[in-house]
Design an enzyme around this catalytic site. Structure first.
Site, short mmCIF file in Angstrom:
data_model
loop_
_atom_site.label_atom_id
_atom_site.label_comp_id
_atom_site.label_asym_id
_atom_site.label_seq_id
_atom_site.Cartn_x
_atom_site.Cartn_y
_atom_site.Cartn_z
N SER A 118 50.62 30.07 27.82
CA SER A 118 51.44 31.19 28.27
C SER A 118 52.36 31.71 27.17
O SER A 118 53.02 32.72 27.34
CB SER A 118 52.28 30.78 29.49
N HIS A 139 44.96 33.98 29.25
CA HIS A 139 46.14 33.60 30.02
C HIS A 139 45.99 34.09 31.46
O HIS A 139 46.25 35.26 31.76
CB HIS A 139 47.41 34.18 29.36
N GLU A 151 45.62 37.97 30.67
CA GLU A 151 46.02 38.42 29.34
C GLU A 151 45.03 37.84 28.34
O GLU A 151 44.89 36.63 28.23
CB GLU A 151 47.43 37.89 29.00
N ASN A 189 55.19 37.03 29.38
CA ASN A 189 56.37 36.16 29.31
C ASN A 189 57.45 36.69 28.38
O ASN A 189 58.62 36.33 28.52
CB ASN A 189 55.95 34.74 28.92
#
Length: 296
Positions: A118, A139, A151, A189
């Protein structure tokens, strides 16, 4: 691609294995203990049962998906026939680097090596292999069988061909892939964690209580879950690790983890996984209450 190896049978790993198996791929699910693999298979079965009850798949589809998942406690036999390896181990740089050194050694030369990280650099992970052009980030979002986003992170050396293959594969899994470049936190993130961190700072500085902060974000910003509850579900230790990656990667103080988050993780309050974080969770139930530590 027909044969997929998934490293790690925790929440993300078993979800990734579930989705690949459901879509017709042969899956090798690998972890260090048979006990962990047994727990993962129980979780996958329950999640497939839930899909059957919602008429998303048939009973036959569930049975076929489970038959496609094969478990291994050793890395080499689990990846020897892989077309794609998806690593979903602990979010720790040293663990991932060690795994990718071994994957480079044991998996077929043409296999693509992907990480579900992540926040950790795909370029750094790829640097320990002899095939950096075949290393990429996939991800997935939690819960994997439900969330559509993937992702797809290009490392510095990731080839166009490999990127295109993973984008196409993600669509075949009924996911919506988004291609991003390899910078700390990627997109998800890099945006999410500062918001969570600011919510924790708001609690730490006494601006408002746990429920009040989450209610403002749910009702005011139309978020399905407040940032403090979301942090509990992600895992406060995971949130802390990602913030450290952002802080170190950019050298910007705005990413510095809130001292309250640091203290909670050090004390073992990690959210849902430890039954208490900002909320207290009742084992075997979806019910939760604000942790007594934050009650007025």
């Amino acid at each position: 691609m027909k044969n997929i190896s998934v490293i790690g049978s925790g929440t993300m790993g078993n979800g990734i294995a579930h989705v690949f198996a459901q879509h017709g791929y042969e899956v090798s699910l690998i972890d260090i203990k048979q006990e962990l693999l047994g727990k993962a298979m129980t979780t996958i079965t329950k999640n497939l049962d839930r899909q059957v009850s919602k008429e998303l798949i048939s009973e036959e589809g569930k049975t076929a998906a489970l038959a496609r998942i094969h478990t291994f406690t050793e890395l080499e036999p689990g990846v020897k026939s892989a077309d794609l390896v998806v690593e979903a181990a602990t979010e720790t740089m040293e663990i991932k680097l060690d795994l990718f050194r071994q994957l480079d050694q044991y998996s077929p030369k043409e296999a693509i090596l992907a990480s579900n990280t992540s926040s950790i650099s795909i370029t750094r992970i790829a640097s320990v292999t002899h095939r950096p052009e075949q290393v990429i980030g996939m991800h997935f979002m939690n819960p994997v069988p439900v969330m559509r986003l993937v992702e797809v992170i290009r490392g510095y050396a990731t080839s166009d061909e490999v990127t295109d293959k993973i984008m196409e594969l993600s669509v075949k899994l009924s996911k919506d892939p988004v291609e991003v470049n390899d910078y700390p936190g990627f997109v998800a993130n890099r945006i999410l964690m500062p918001m969570i961190n600011e919510a924790i700072y708001s609690l730490y500085e006494g601006v408002a209580g746990v429920q009040e902060i989450d209610t403002v974000m749910k009702l005011g910003m139309a978020h399905p879950m407040g940032p403090l509850q979301l942090a509990d579900f992600i895992g406060l230790d995971v949130c802390l690790s990602i913030l450290k990656v952002l802080h170190e990667g950019f050298g910007n103080p705005k990413y510095a983890p809130c001292p309250l988050l640091v203290n909670m993780v050090q004390a073992g309050y990690k959210g849902v996984k430890s039954a208490e974080g900002f909320y207290k969770y009742i084992p075997g139930s979806k019910d939760s209450v604000v942790s007594p530590r934050f009650s007025k």
